[in-house]
Structures are given as structure tokens and as C-alpha cells.
Design a protein around this motif. Structure first.
Motif, PDB file in Angstrom:
ATOM      1  N   ILE A  23       0.855  -1.203   0.000  1.00 36.34           N
ATOM      2  CA  ILE A  23       0.000   0.000   0.000  1.00 36.34           C
ATOM      3  C   ILE A  23       0.886   1.247   0.000  1.00 36.34           C
ATOM      4  CG2 ILE A  23      -1.720   1.320   1.317  1.00 36.34           C
ATOM      5  CD1 ILE A  23      -2.605  -1.398   2.582  1.00 36.34           C
ATOM      6  N   LEU A  24       1.908   1.241   0.867  1.00 40.78           N
ATOM      7  CA  LEU A  24       2.771   2.429   0.967  1.00 40.78           C
ATOM      8  C   LEU A  24       3.497   2.684  -0.356  1.00 40.78           C
ATOM      9  CD1 LEU A  24       4.230   1.934   4.574  1.00 40.78           C
ATOM     10  CD2 LEU A  24       2.408   3.503   3.860  1.00 40.78           C
ATOM     11  N   ALA A  25       3.878   1.599  -1.029  1.00 42.15           N
ATOM     12  CA  ALA A  25       4.568   1.767  -2.316  1.00 42.15           C
ATOM     13  C   ALA A  25       3.638   2.431  -3.330  1.00 42.15           C
ATOM     14  CB  ALA A  25       5.049   0.412  -2.826  1.00 42.15           C
ATOM     15  N   HIS A  26       2.380   2.004  -3.353  1.00 42.45           N
ATOM     16  CA  HIS A  26       1.404   2.633  -4.259  1.00 42.45           C
ATOM     17  C   HIS A  26       1.267   4.119  -3.923  1.00 42.45           C
ATOM     18  CE1 HIS A  26      -0.522  -0.473  -6.713  1.00 42.45           C
ATOM     19  NE2 HIS A  26      -0.467  -1.295  -5.680  1.00 42.45           N
ATOM     20  N   VAL A  27       1.149   4.406  -2.623  1.00 46.41           N
ATOM     21  CA  VAL A  27       0.940   5.808  -2.201  1.00 46.41           C
ATOM     22  C   VAL A  27       2.138   6.650  -2.637  1.00 46.41           C
ATOM     23  CG1 VAL A  27       0.701   7.334  -0.188  1.00 46.41           C
ATOM     24  CG2 VAL A  27      -0.537   5.152  -0.262  1.00 46.41           C
ATOM     25  N   GLU A  28       3.348   6.136  -2.377  1.00 48.46           N
ATOM     26  CA  GLU A  28       4.572   6.884  -2.721  1.00 48.46           C
ATOM     27  C   GLU A  28       4.657   7.132  -4.220  1.00 48.46           C
ATOM     28  OE1 GLU A  28       6.813   8.667  -1.282  1.00 48.46           O
ATOM     29  OE2 GLU A  28       5.575   8.248   0.476  1.00 48.46           O
ATOM     30  N   ARG A  29       4.427   6.064  -4.983  1.00 54.04           N
ATOM     31  CA  ARG A  29       4.562   6.140  -6.437  1.00 54.04           C
ATOM     32  C   ARG A  29       3.643   7.211  -7.016  1.00 54.04           C
ATOM     33  NH1 ARG A  29       2.869   1.046  -8.043  1.00 54.04           N
ATOM     34  NH2 ARG A  29       4.371   0.182  -6.597  1.00 54.04           N
ATOM     35  N   ARG A  30       2.493   7.393  -6.417  1.00 56.75           N
ATOM     36  CA  ARG A  30       1.497   8.301  -7.003  1.00 56.75           C
ATOM     37  C   ARG A  30       1.454   9.655  -6.320  1.00 56.75           C
ATOM     38  NH1 ARG A  30      -2.464   6.367 -10.321  1.00 56.75           N
ATOM     39  NH2 ARG A  30      -1.886   4.351 -11.160  1.00 56.75           N
ATOM     40  N   ARG A  31       2.273   9.800  -5.293  1.00 57.56           N
ATOM     41  CA  ARG A  31       2.252  11.081  -4.573  1.00 57.56           C
ATOM     42  C   ARG A  31       2.596  12.218  -5.536  1.00 57.56           C
ATOM     43  NH1 ARG A  31       2.268  11.601   0.842  1.00 57.56           N
ATOM     44  NH2 ARG A  31       3.285   9.639   1.309  1.00 57.56           N
ATOM     45  N   GLY A  32       1.828  13.273  -5.544  1.00 55.27           N
ATOM     46  CA  GLY A  32       2.105  14.425  -6.410  1.00 55.27           C
ATOM     47  C   GLY A  32       1.634  14.230  -7.846  1.00 55.27           C
ATOM     48  N   SER A  33       1.110  13.020  -8.186  1.00 58.41           N
ATOM     49  CA  SER A  33       0.632  12.793  -9.561  1.00 58.41           C
ATOM     50  C   SER A  33      -0.805  13.325  -9.678  1.00 58.41           C
ATOM     51  CB  SER A  33       0.642  11.295  -9.885  1.00 58.41           C
ATOM     52  OG  SER A  33      -0.441  10.672  -9.241  1.00 58.41           O
ATOM     53  N   ALA A  34      -1.355  13.227 -10.910  1.00 57.32           N
ATOM     54  CA  ALA A  34      -2.735  13.682 -11.105  1.00 57.32           C
ATOM     55  C   ALA A  34      -3.726  12.707 -10.474  1.00 57.32           C
ATOM     56  CB  ALA A  34      -3.005  13.789 -12.605  1.00 57.32           C
ATOM     57  N   ASP A  35      -3.251  11.523 -10.147  1.00 59.45           N
ATOM     58  CA  ASP A  35      -4.164  10.505  -9.609  1.00 59.45           C
ATOM     59  C   ASP A  35      -3.530   9.840  -8.370  1.00 59.45           C
ATOM     60  OD1 ASP A  35      -6.267   8.734  -9.365  1.00 59.45           O
ATOM     61  OD2 ASP A  35      -5.555   7.370 -10.934  1.00 59.45           O
ATOM     62  N   PRO A  36      -3.438  10.595  -7.266  1.00 60.67           N
ATOM     63  CA  PRO A  36      -2.831  10.009  -6.060  1.00 60.67           C
ATOM     64  C   PRO A  36      -3.772   8.993  -5.406  1.00 60.67           C
ATOM     65  CG  PRO A  36      -3.724  12.179  -5.559  1.00 60.67           C
ATOM     66  CD  PRO A  36      -3.952  11.960  -7.042  1.00 60.67           C
ATOM     67  N   VAL A  37      -3.223   8.155  -4.537  1.00 61.47           N
ATOM     68  CA  VAL A  37      -4.090   7.232  -3.785  1.00 61.47           C
ATOM     69  C   VAL A  37      -4.877   8.077  -2.790  1.00 61.47           C
ATOM     70  CG1 VAL A  37      -4.170   5.338  -2.118  1.00 61.47           C
ATOM     71  CG2 VAL A  37      -2.495   5.279  -3.995  1.00 61.47           C
ATOM     72  N   ARG A  38      -6.206   8.086  -2.930  1.00 63.00           N
ATOM     73  CA  ARG A  38      -6.962   8.923  -1.991  1.00 63.00           C
ATOM     74  C   ARG A  38      -7.845   8.101  -1.066  1.00 63.00           C
ATOM     75  NH1 ARG A  38     -12.039  11.956  -4.163  1.00 63.00           N
ATOM     76  NH2 ARG A  38     -12.923  10.449  -5.584  1.00 63.00           N
ATOM     77  N   ILE A  39      -8.092   6.840  -1.458  1.00 62.59           N
ATOM     78  CA  ILE A  39      -8.922   5.983  -0.586  1.00 62.59           C
ATOM     79  C   ILE A  39      -8.270   4.608  -0.490  1.00 62.59           C
ATOM     80  CG2 ILE A  39     -11.177   4.880  -0.301  1.00 62.59           C
ATOM     81  CD1 ILE A  39     -12.335   7.029  -2.139  1.00 62.59           C
ATOM     82  N   VAL A  40      -8.183   4.086   0.722  1.00 66.11           N
ATOM     83  CA  VAL A  40      -7.802   2.683   0.887  1.00 66.11           C
ATOM     84  C   VAL A  40      -8.985   1.999   1.559  1.00 66.11           C
ATOM     85  CG1 VAL A  40      -6.158   1.033   1.822  1.00 66.11           C
ATOM     86  CG2 VAL A  40      -5.346   3.258   1.033  1.00 66.11           C
TER      87      VAL A  40
END
Ligand code: B12
Ligand code: SF4
Length: 505
Positions: free
Chosen positions: A50-67
Motif C-alpha cells: 500500500i505504501l509503495a502505491h501511495v509513494e509512487r502516485r504522490r504528487g501525480s494527477a491521480d494520487p491514492v486517496r482511498i484505501v
């Protein structure tokens, strides 16, 4: 981006399609991106994933917003709690949702946990879609049926119940979101067994059952053509040769059972399902023959008790005569019946246990292939009328931390609940009986006991079984222990084992 998490619920070798989260994800519109994190995969570290997904998308147009977590009572809850708590401390901005059977039955302790923001009760597809509107500021959360949350003052808002829909009104399972081959495993049924749920709910009213607590007394069937289409695709594309149906109640009538059998027959699959003895006891020989030809290899029946009195108190709506009849009919048509019993009538546990054990001996005499599944009665929240006068139990935990303690895990799994009417002596009576029975008639599911252990156990248990002597089978216990490939540890799949090094603190 939304991450759906299926926390560890079972041993990796027993993992199955994570249908709960697949179903909710499938209902999302195309422009919403989502992935599944499955804690049941071998070597899985869901927190790291989960943390890897969050990191990878941080600052992108589609960040992880819901788990969003799926949580069943039992080991899955025990794994979900530390995982969710740690996620909240590492990613305070991510919205956290819980759905599934545990939060549906016990929303209050979940809402009391500061690390869960939203609870979806009951069927999840439409409620979750509306929650997305809430998070976009387009809808008032109080207007979303099935949704629960904490108000600003800390009180709990438990949303009204959502009217749920049948399988035909929902999208097909999104198999492209998982590696299907990773979830097909050898079982008693075949080399590449899969799972499927063709209907939702159950119309019966057993007063101990958690299914009707969540869904009410109603069942919606998927059309047999849809079921056959999905299963046919899995067989053709992925070599699936057998299937466990997750339906709570597979046959609602003889006509429907015949129709289903006719649709499944051409697929050549072997299958397992759950069905009621009252419905099956009305089947004609021709229907049994069709079901056997269509691949029905094992049928799980909630027999529950060997006492008609207790069956009545449970609101089961079946009789011991019907159970005996199904034992005989399945024997005639080469289908293995798996009879499940709920031991421990709160009013007269000793009498009920003795009557039921005697009844199981009778059943074995009718059909030696029958399999025994045993549980101890554990009250589950009911809409109306709980089985037995269970006031003495007191209340269930108000925090998730307490729910994850070993005694409450034993409660949730119905394996060893601490209830005032069942003392150690009565539990031991059931366990000893079960040991003699399973030594005398090794289960087709028993891949743990080495062949020599089964042979010795069978011989040693023969006399005890014939004489009806079940007390203190210590020698059998020793044989079983010595002859096991892996130790007996019913909770090995999750009991308070930290799934991630970060959670071992
Ligand atoms: C598969 C299954 C298991 C598997 C889990 C495998 C896996 N996922 O890796 C295994 C074998 C491990 C298992 C074990 C147990 N199970 Co179980 N299991 C089931 C079963 C047969 C199917 C669940 C399923 O996938 N259904 C298909 C999906 C599509 O439906 P669903 O899960 O209900 O999901 C919907 C909603 O609940 C909701 N939802 C679910 N998750 C989420 C998440 C989010 C974010 C949202 C928004 C919504 C949502 O939306 C979904 C779509 O509408 C159900 C019976 C049933 N038919 O539901 C029992 C059931 C859930 N199990 C139950 C129990 C009690 C257990 C055990 C505790 C005890 C036992 N002896 O069986 C153990 C231990 C659990 C554990 N290990 O944590 C009970 C729970 C009721 C209760 N009284 O507490 C059920 C209902 C069986 C029953 N009839 O009693 N189980
Ligand atoms: S028949 Fe089975 S699923 Fe239906 S209410 Fe009874 S125990 Fe629950």
C-alpha cells in the motif's frame, strides 16, 4: 486511485479469488482507477504494498486517496486492525473505508476506532459509489443508505439500510484485475479449483445466522445462464476444473436446481455447494441423478442438531428425518454430504450434545462417506430473536483492540467461544468424539495426516467407534500428532501473527 485491500484471512495455499473487493471495484466507472492488494498471496506484505502505491502516485494527477478494506470476522479482522492503524499513522490524508461482514455486524467498535473514516454495511457496490460523491463534496453523507461514519462531535451516524440488488444487476467479476492462475489450487474437487457466488442472501430464518443479520431474509439468484457463462470462461481460458460455490443457499426449489444442473452439465466441472436438507429431501431421483451428472461432488448441509426440539428453537425449519433422508439419497447418487453441527444449546447443552453425537453415529451408519463439520454455538447479532436465552453472555467488545484478543477470536470463529453454558468438559466431549470419528473415517479433506497415521488411526478407532466409547482418546491424539505433516493449528492462517515487520511492534 483507490486501493482495495483483502487482509490476510487464510493460508496462501488456500487463497481464493478475493470476490468481495473485486465486486466493489467492478462497479466503479471507467475513469476511476483502482487496484487490489491481497494479503493472502504468498509472502505478501500488504502494508509495504500500500505504501509503495501511495509513494509512487504522490504528487501525480491521480494520487491514492482511498484505501478500502474488506473485513470478515476472525483472523481477517485480527490482521486488518494493525494494518489499518499503521496506515493511518503513515498516511493521515488517505481516507480509510471498511466494508464486509465484520463492520456490517458490529459497526460501533469500528466507528470508535480513529483510524477508520467510513463504514459500508451490507452490499457494497452502490454505497461505495455514492461515498465517492460524498468525498467529491457532491452529496451529504447522511443521505447515503448503507453508509456509517463519525459525526464531528464523535457520535456515530449509522445510515439506514440499503436495499440491495441481485447478481444480474451487477457487473461480472473483473478477472482481469487479478492473476487468475494464482488463485486456482488443488482441492478435494480437482487440480485447479476456483470459487464463485451465483446468488446473494438467504430467505430462511435460522436464529444463529450472521447472513440474515446482514442481508435480511431474502435471496436473489443470478440467472443460470450468467453463472454458466462466467464459469465456462474460467474453464476455457484458465483450465479451471472445479468450483466451490460461495452461495449461502444454492437450491431454492427443485425446478431451480434442475435448471442449474442443466446449465452446468456441459461444463464438466466438479462442484461443492451449500444447500438445505428440507429442499433436497423433496428432490426426485431424476433430480439427484442430474445433479450428480452435472458435477455436484459434495453438498454442505447445515444439519445443526440431532434434536428436533433444538432445531425448532433455532428456527431452522428442518427435521432430523430430512437430514437422514439426505444422507441416504446422497449415498445412492455418489455425492458426499458435509453435515455441519452447531453444538451447545444454551438451555440444555449436555442433553443436546449427547443427542447430537448419537445422531451423528446414526448418520454415519446411513452414509459412511458423510463429512462432519462442528462448531460451538456463538450468538451473533440478530434482527429478531436470538437462539436461546443468551442474556448471560453480556456484551461484545466495544473496541477493535479487544475484538482482536485471542478469546474473542475464538468467539468469532465459533471454535472455542467462552460462553457460560459450555464448560470445558462439554467441549472436550465433542472434540474427543470428533477425533475418534475422524480417525475411524479419515476426511477426504485431510491432507495433513500421513498415510501410516490414517491406517493406524483407523484401526485403533474401530473398537471405540463400535462400542460408542469416545472418552479420553489420548493414544489416538498421539498418533495424530506424530503422523501430521504440519501441526494442527487452526489459526495458523492469521492468529495474531504480524503480516508485516512494521506491524510486529
Ligand atoms: C470466502 C469466505 C471465507 C474465506 C475467505 C477467503 C478469502 N477471501 O481469501 C475463508 C475460508 C478464509 C473464510 C473463513 C471464515 N469465515 Co467466511 N465466508 C466466506 C464466504 C463463503 C464468501 C465471502 C465472499 O467472498 N462472498 C462474495 C462477495 C462478493 O460477497 P461479500 O463478501 O459479502 O462482499 C459484499 C459485501 O459484504 C460488501 N463488502 C465486502 N467487503 C467490502 C469492502 C468494502 C471496502 C466495501 C465498500 C464493501 C465490502 O460488498 C461486497 C459486494 O456486495 C462467506 C459466505 C458468503 N456467501 O458471503 C463466509 C462468511 C463471510 N464467513 C463467515 C465466517 C464466520 C468465517 C469464519 C470466521 C468462521 C468460519 N468458521 O467459517 C472463518 C474465519 C475468517 C477469517 N479467516 O478471517 C461468516 C460471517 C458471518 C458471521 N456470523 O460472522 C460467513 C457469512 C459464512 C456464514 N454463513 O456464516 N471465509
Ligand atoms: S439456511 Fe443457512 S444461510 Fe440461510 S438462514 Fe439458515 S443458516 Fe443462514
Amino acid at each position: 486511485m483507490i486501493l482495495f485491500v483483502n487482509p490476510r484471512a487464510t493460508r496462501p495455499k488456500n487463497r481464493r479469488f478475493p470476490l468481495s473487493v473485486m465486486s466493489v471495484g467492478a462497479a466503479l466507472p471507467d475513469h476511476v482507477s483502482w487496484e487490489i492488494v491481497d494479503g493472502n498471496k504468498p509472502g505478501a506484505d500488504p502494508l509495504a504494498e500500500i505504501l509503495a502505491h501511495v509513494e509512487r502516485r504522490r504528487g501525480s494527477a491521480d494520487p491514492v486517496r482511498i484505501v478500502a478494506f474488506s473485513v470478515m470476522p476472525g483472523p481477517q479482522l485480527v490482521n486488518a486492525v494493525p494494518l489499518t492503524r499503521e496506515l493511518r499513522s503513515r498516511c493521515p490524508d488517505v481516507q480509510i473505508v471498511w466494508g464486509g461482514n465484520f463492520p456490517s455486524l458490529y459497526p460501533a467498535p469500528v466507528l470508535s476506532a480513529p483510524y477508520v473514516d467510513w463504514v459500508v454495511r451490507g452490499q457494497g457496490e452502490h454505497t461505495f459509489l455514492e461515498l465517492l460523491d460524498v468525498l467529491d463534496g457532491a452529496r451529504d453523507p447522511h443521505d447515503v443508505a448503507g453508509l456509517s461514519f463519525r459525526e464531528r462531535d464523535g457520535s456515530h451516524h449509522i445510515g439506514v439500510e440499503r436495499r440491495w440488488v441481485g447478481p444480474d444487476e451487477l457487473p461480472a467479476p473483473p478477472y482481469h484485475k487479478i492473476d487468475v492462475a494464482e488463485y486456482l489450487h488443488p482441492t478435494f474437487l480437482g487440480r485447479r479449483s476456483g470459487v464463485y457466488q451465483a446468488s446473494i442472501g438467504c430467505p430462511h430464518g435460522c436464529k444463529f445466522c450472521g447472513v440474515i443479520s446482514v442481508y435480511g431474509r431474502k435471496e436473489r439468484l443470478g440467472s443460470p445462464a450468467r453463472t454458466a457463462e462466467h464459469l465456462g470462461w474460467l474453464a476455457r481460458e484458465h483450465g479451471m476444473d472445479s468450483v466451490h460455490f460461495y452461495d449461502n443457499n444454492m437450491f431454492v426449489s427443485e425446478d431451480q436446481a434442475r435448471d442449474l444442473a442443466d446449465h452446468l452439465m456441459p461444463l464438466g466441472l466438479r462442484w461443492w455447494c451449500e444447500a438445505r436438507v428440507d429442499v433436497q429431501s423433496r428432490f426426485s431421483d431424476d433430480t439427484w441423478r442430474r445433479l450428480a451428472r452435472a458435477g455436484l461432488a459434495m453438498v454442505f448441509c447445515g444439519a445443526e442438531s440431532g434434536s428436533d426440539d433444538v432445531l425448532r428453537k433455532m428456527g431452522k425449519g428442518t427435521t432430523t428425518a430430512q437430514i437422514l433422508d439426505v444422507a441416504a439419497r446422497t449415498r445412492d447418487f455418489g455425492i458426499i454430504p458435509e453435515f455441519s453441527f452447531v453444538f451447545g444449546d444454551p438451555q440444555d447443552p449436555e442433553r443436546e450434545i449427547d443427542t447430537t453425537l448419537a445422531f451423528i453415529r446414526q448418520l454415519k451408519a446411513v452414509n459412511p462417506d458423510m463429512e462432519l463439520i462442528s462448531y460451538f454455538y456463538t450468538p451473533t447479532p440478530q434482527r429478531r430473536g436470538t437462539y436461546g436465552d443468551v442474556d448471560a453472555v453480556g456484551s461484545t467488545p466495544t473496541t477493535l483492540e479487544e475484538w482482536t484478543q485471542p478469546e474473542w477470536l475464538a468467539w468469532m470463529t465459533h471454535e472455542d467461544p467462552q460462553v457460560p453454558w459450555l464448560d470445558h468438559r462439554l467441549r472436550a466431549r465433542v472434540r474427543d468424539f470428533e477425533l475418534v470419528l475422524k480417525s475411524r473415517f479419515p476426511s477426504v479433506h485431510d491432507h495433513r495426516t500421513l498415510p501410516w497415521g490414517k491406517a493406524v488411526g483407523r484401526l485403533m478407532a474401530r473398537r471405540r467407534w463400535t462400542r460408542g466409547d469416545f472418552a479420553g482418546p489420548e493414544a489416538l491424539r498421539t498418533v495424530r500428532r506424530l503422523a501430521q505433516r504440519e501441526p494442527d493449528d487452526s489459526q495458523a492462517y492469521g492468529h495474531l501473527r504480524a503480516p508485516s515487520p512494521a506491524l510486529a511492534r
